[in-house]
Structures are given as structure tokens and as C-alpha cells.
Motif scaffolding. Structure first.
Motif, PDB file in Angstrom:
ATOM      1  N   CYS A 235      37.586  40.956  46.341  1.00 57.52           N
ATOM      2  CA  CYS A 235      36.655  41.246  47.054  1.00 57.52           C
ATOM      3  C   CYS A 235      37.049  40.752  48.489  1.00 57.52           C
ATOM      4  N   ASP A 236      37.633  40.728  49.886  1.00 59.20           N
ATOM      5  CA  ASP A 236      36.891  40.523  51.202  1.00 59.20           C
ATOM      6  C   ASP A 236      37.148  41.725  51.834  1.00 59.20           C
ATOM      7  N   MET A 237      35.706  41.185  52.617  1.00 60.38           N
ATOM      8  CA  MET A 237      35.000  42.348  53.721  1.00 60.38           C
ATOM      9  C   MET A 237      35.741  42.055  55.533  1.00 60.38           C
ATOM     10  N   ARG A 238      36.432  42.700  54.994  1.00 55.33           N
ATOM     11  CA  ARG A 238      37.148  42.297  57.404  1.00 55.33           C
ATOM     12  C   ARG A 238      37.132  43.534  58.242  1.00 55.33           C
ATOM     13  N   PRO A 239      37.095  42.876  59.385  1.00 62.39           N
ATOM     14  CA  PRO A 239      36.705  43.910  60.543  1.00 62.39           C
ATOM     15  C   PRO A 239      37.673  45.306  60.073  1.00 62.39           C
ATOM     16  N   SER A 240      38.869  45.129  59.189  1.00 60.97           N
ATOM     17  CA  SER A 240      40.153  46.025  58.868  1.00 60.97           C
ATOM     18  C   SER A 240      39.013  47.434  57.674  1.00 60.97           C
ATOM     19  N   GLY A 241      38.674  46.516  56.802  1.00 60.38           N
ATOM     20  CA  GLY A 241      38.144  47.434  55.786  1.00 60.38           C
ATOM     21  C   GLY A 241      37.830  46.015  54.090  1.00 60.38           C
ATOM     22  N   LEU A 242      37.705  46.742  53.638  1.00 61.07           N
ATOM     23  CA  LEU A 242      37.750  46.457  52.039  1.00 61.07           C
ATOM     24  C   LEU A 242      38.648  46.131  51.946  1.00 61.07           C
ATOM     25  N   THR A 243      39.895  44.398  50.812  1.00 65.75           N
ATOM     26  CA  THR A 243      40.241  44.559  50.689  1.00 65.75           C
ATOM     27  C   THR A 243      39.845  43.876  49.167  1.00 65.75           C
ATOM     28  N   ALA A 244      40.655  44.297  47.713  1.00 63.83           N
ATOM     29  CA  ALA A 244      41.064  43.814  46.965  1.00 63.83           C
ATOM     30  C   ALA A 244      42.496  42.990  46.091  1.00 63.83           C
ATOM     31  N   THR A 245      42.076  41.773  45.269  1.00 62.43           N
ATOM     32  CA  THR A 245      42.632  41.224  44.875  1.00 62.43           C
ATOM     33  C   THR A 245      43.258  41.237  43.033  1.00 62.43           C
ATOM     34  N   PHE A 246      43.465  41.599  42.569  1.00 60.92           N
ATOM     35  CA  PHE A 246      43.391  40.839  41.413  1.00 60.92           C
ATOM     36  C   PHE A 246      43.859  40.374  41.001  1.00 60.92           C
ATOM     37  N   VAL A 247      42.749  38.867  39.778  1.00 63.58           N
ATOM     38  CA  VAL A 247      43.083  38.082  39.409  1.00 63.58           C
ATOM     39  C   VAL A 247      43.355  38.125  37.779  1.00 63.58           C
ATOM     40  N   PRO A 248      44.387  37.799  37.210  1.00 63.11           N
ATOM     41  CA  PRO A 248      45.214  38.048  35.340  1.00 63.11           C
ATOM     42  C   PRO A 248      44.001  36.623  35.124  1.00 63.11           C
ATOM     43  N   LEU A 249      42.952  36.764  33.904  1.00 65.92           N
ATOM     44  CA  LEU A 249      42.319  35.389  32.993  1.00 65.92           C
ATOM     45  C   LEU A 249      43.119  35.283  32.374  1.00 65.92           C
ATOM     46  N   SER A 250      43.637  36.833  31.165  1.00 65.77           N
ATOM     47  CA  SER A 250      44.762  36.267  30.226  1.00 65.77           C
ATOM     48  C   SER A 250      45.546  37.721  30.467  1.00 65.77           C
ATOM     49  N   PRO A 251      46.975  37.793  29.377  1.00 68.73           N
ATOM     50  CA  PRO A 251      47.246  36.556  28.963  1.00 68.73           C
ATOM     51  C   PRO A 251      47.873  35.288  29.894  1.00 68.73           C
ATOM     52  N   ASP A 252      47.772  34.452  28.631  1.00 71.86           N
ATOM     53  CA  ASP A 252      47.866  33.059  29.130  1.00 71.86           C
ATOM     54  C   ASP A 252      47.967  32.812  30.408  1.00 71.86           C
ATOM     55  N   ARG A 253      47.646  32.031  31.708  1.00 72.10           N
ATOM     56  CA  ARG A 253      48.106  31.389  32.745  1.00 72.10           C
ATOM     57  C   ARG A 253      49.023  30.609  32.477  1.00 72.10           C
ATOM     58  N   ALA A 254      50.552  31.146  32.068  1.00 70.65           N
ATOM     59  CA  ALA A 254      51.122  29.571  32.093  1.00 70.65           C
ATOM     60  C   ALA A 254      51.901  29.377  33.299  1.00 70.65           C
ATOM     61  N   GLN A 255      52.115  27.956  33.988  1.00 67.92           N
ATOM     62  CA  GLN A 255      52.543  27.903  35.143  1.00 67.92           C
ATOM     63  C   GLN A 255      54.420  28.111  34.799  1.00 67.92           C
ATOM     64  N   LEU A 256      54.870  29.133  35.768  1.00 67.95           N
ATOM     65  CA  LEU A 256      56.513  28.817  35.894  1.00 67.95           C
ATOM     66  C   LEU A 256      57.164  28.247  36.437  1.00 67.95           C
ATOM     67  N   ALA A 257      56.186  28.149  38.335  1.00 68.90           N
ATOM     68  CA  ALA A 257      56.736  27.102  38.730  1.00 68.90           C
ATOM     69  C   ALA A 257      55.816  26.384  39.614  1.00 68.90           C
ATOM     70  N   PHE A 258      56.180  25.955  40.521  1.00 66.27           N
ATOM     71  CA  PHE A 258      54.672  25.479  41.241  1.00 66.27           C
ATOM     72  C   PHE A 258      55.639  24.838  43.279  1.00 66.27           C
ATOM     73  N   ILE A 259      55.205  25.206  43.912  1.00 66.55           N
ATOM     74  CA  ILE A 259      55.464  25.091  45.602  1.00 66.55           C
ATOM     75  C   ILE A 259      54.972  24.180  45.954  1.00 66.55           C
ATOM     76  N   ASP A 260      54.379  23.185  46.415  1.00 66.88           N
ATOM     77  CA  ASP A 260      53.606  22.494  47.277  1.00 66.88           C
ATOM     78  C   ASP A 260      53.200  23.162  48.609  1.00 66.88           C
ATOM     79  N   GLN A 261      52.420  22.516  49.496  1.00 65.87           N
ATOM     80  CA  GLN A 261      51.251  22.739  50.378  1.00 65.87           C
ATOM     81  C   GLN A 261      53.080  23.323  51.884  1.00 65.87           C
ATOM     82  N   GLU A 262      53.222  22.170  51.808  1.00 65.69           N
ATOM     83  CA  GLU A 262      54.288  20.990  52.728  1.00 65.69           C
ATOM     84  C   GLU A 262      55.194  22.437  52.643  1.00 65.69           C
ATOM     85  N   ARG A 263      55.891  22.553  51.552  1.00 66.36           N
ATOM     86  CA  ARG A 263      57.043  23.741  51.039  1.00 66.36           C
ATOM     87  C   ARG A 263      56.602  24.974  51.789  1.00 66.36           C
ATOM     88  N   LEU A 264      55.555  25.663  51.651  1.00 70.13           N
ATOM     89  CA  LEU A 264      54.957  26.987  52.025  1.00 70.13           C
ATOM     90  C   LEU A 264      55.057  26.840  53.262  1.00 70.13           C
TER      91      LEU A 264
END
Length: 270
Positions: A235-264
Motif C-alpha cells: 500500500c502506497d499513500m500518495r498525494p493523490s490517495g491510497l493505492t494497493a498492489t496485491f502480491v501473490p505468494l502462492s501458487p508457486d511463483r515460477a519464473q516464466l521470463a526475465f527482462i533486465d533493467q537495461e532492456r526495460l
């Protein structure tokens, strides 16, 4: 910006209890979650655990919760839910066993955090009792320059036709709506119903997280189907209001792809 994490429905049972009513290995989930939070950079300003800390309210399980949460490097705000027992919680976290409800307030990272105990002994649904109504009314009037964040295990009863066990009762909901009117309440954090959901109620975002035990299959419309699914909210309290981002722990967080910071950065328009 203030950042805090919303955990709920930990449902911890000490392994010695051999609890037949656990849907998942909740001590392992909490251990993993503490490791995840401790590795965050930057660290959140604080963590909220909004009730059902244990599955049966016994002292042994509260001792385990206390032991695991002690490794967190930031303040932790605790609330109680319908699976909690005040006697067990007070014996471990306060000054001895008693049936006193656990409600409190504190100022954290520029937010006035007000926590209520909406549990009703022996019931699944929740309520706000007379003592806590007086407490909330008084606390809302304090710290007028600070935004308010409310913690209630049971969310308000948004839908009068909804599940009667899934919220505080109608009278408590009406009281809460009247009590917060005119105050800068930036959010309400709740759990209990084991789903990820954000509802706008009288202009206030009510953030419900599915928690660390299991979740509910929302595609099953007749019966309740409990399925695998744990997580938390950033949860982030910003000047514009509260935002909530849901983070899953399970099912298993299997990696399907990876893009590094330079590419992003190369793909960004900024």
C-alpha cells in the motif's frame, strides 16, 4: 510517499497442535513472508496484520506468531479477528490473560493508524461495541492534520444482501459511516473473507487482502470452494490517495521470463 504492507488472516497454528483444520502450512508461509519483507529495499514504513493471527487463539500459536514477527525490521500493527481469542492474545502480547478487546492507535510515517477489535466471541461476523465506538469517535477528532488509516478485521457491510457473516453488522456499519464523515480517512484495511478486493465505500477505499491461509474461488457461485492462494498487499499513500498492489505468494511463483533493467529502460518512453 508512505509505504506499508497489509497482511491478514495468518491463521498460524503451532506444529505441535497438529491442527486438522489448516488449509496450508501457515507457519511456513509467515516465515517466508517475513524473509520477503526483511529483504525489501527500501523497507516499508510499517506492516499491518489485520486479524486472524492464529487459527484457534491458543497461547502456543501466539508465541510462534510473536517469535516470527520479531524478525521484522519495521513496526507491526496487530489486530484481532474472529479466529483469535482475546485471552490467548493478551497472555502473550499484553499483560496477562483477560477478555479485554484489543483496540489502539498510533502515529506511523505521517498516518494516524486507528485499530479496532471487531470480533464477537463465538460468532463469525463482527461488530463494533459501545466502548470502541466511543474510542473511535474520540480518536478521529485527534490529530486533525494527519490522515487516518483504520484497521478492522471485518470490513463494513457494503451489500445489505451479501453474506451476513462476512462483515461487521448493519448497525456497526451505519455507525462507522456516520463516525468517519467529515474526517480525512484515507483507507480501511480488512481481511476475513479471504479474497483480494478494493471497494470504494463513502469515498473511502476498503482494501481487503486474501491473506496467508487460502483463498475463495470467486467463480463458484453456489457453494464456497476453498482453493490455494496466499499473498499480501503493498500500500502506497500518495498525494493523490491510497493505492494497493496485491502480491501473490502462492501458487508457486515460477519464473516464466526475465527482462533486465537495461532492456526495460530501452523500451520505455521516458
Amino acid at each position: 510517499m508512505t509505504r506499508f504492507l497489509h497482511l491478514t488472516d495468518l491463521h498460524v497454528s503451532h506444529p505441535d497442535l497438529k491442527d486438522p483444520n489448516l488449509h496450508s502450512d501457515t507457519p511456513a508461509t509467515l516465515t517466508r513472508l517475513v524473509e520477503v519483507i526483511s529483504a525489501m529495499d527500501p523497507a516499508p514504513d510499517f506492516v499491518v496484520a489485520s486479524g486472524d493471527l492464529t487459527n484457534h487463539g491458543d497461547e502456543l500459536s501466539y508465541e510462534l506468531v510473536k517469535e516470527l514477527l520479531a524478525d521484522l525490521p519495521v513496526p507491526v500493527v496487530l489486530a484481532l479477528g474472529n479466529h483469535d481469542k482475546r485471552e490467548g492474545f493478551n497472555a502473550v502480547f499484553r499483560d496477562g490473560p483477560s477478555d479485554r478487546p484489543y483496540f489502539h492507535d498510533q502515529i506511523l510515517a505521517g498516518l494516524h493508524v486507528i485499530t479496532l477489535d471487531t470480533g464477537v466471541p463465538g460468532k463469525v461476523a463482527g461488530a463494533i461495541d459501545a466502548e470502541q465506538r466511543s474510542f473511535l469517535t474520540g480518536k478521529l477528532a485527534q490529530e486533525p492534520d494527519l490522515p487516518k488509516l483504520l484497521i478492522l478485521h471485518h470490513p463494513p457491510r457494503i451489500d445489505p444482501e451479501g453474506l451476513p457473516w462476512g462483515s461487521i453488522d448493519t448497525d456497526s456499519t451505519e455507525f462507522l459511516a456516520n463516525a468517519v464523515e467529515g474526517y480525512k480517512v484515507v483507507g480501511i484495511l480488512s481481511g476475513h473473507i479471504h479474497i483480494n478486493q478494493v471497494i470504494h465505500w463513502h469515498g473511502i477505499p476498503v482494501v481487503v487482502s486474501n491473506g496467508n491461509h487460502s483463498t475463495v474461488d470467486l467463480l463458484e457461485r453456489k457453494d464456497m470452494r476453498i482453493i490455494e492462494g496466499t499473498g499480501f498487499a503493498i500500500c502506497d499513500m500518495r498525494p493523490s490517495g491510497l493505492t494497493a498492489t496485491f502480491v501473490p505468494l502462492s501458487p508457486d511463483r515460477a519464473q516464466l521470463a526475465f527482462i533486465d533493467q537495461e532492456r526495460l529502460r530501452a523500451l520505455s518512453l521516458l
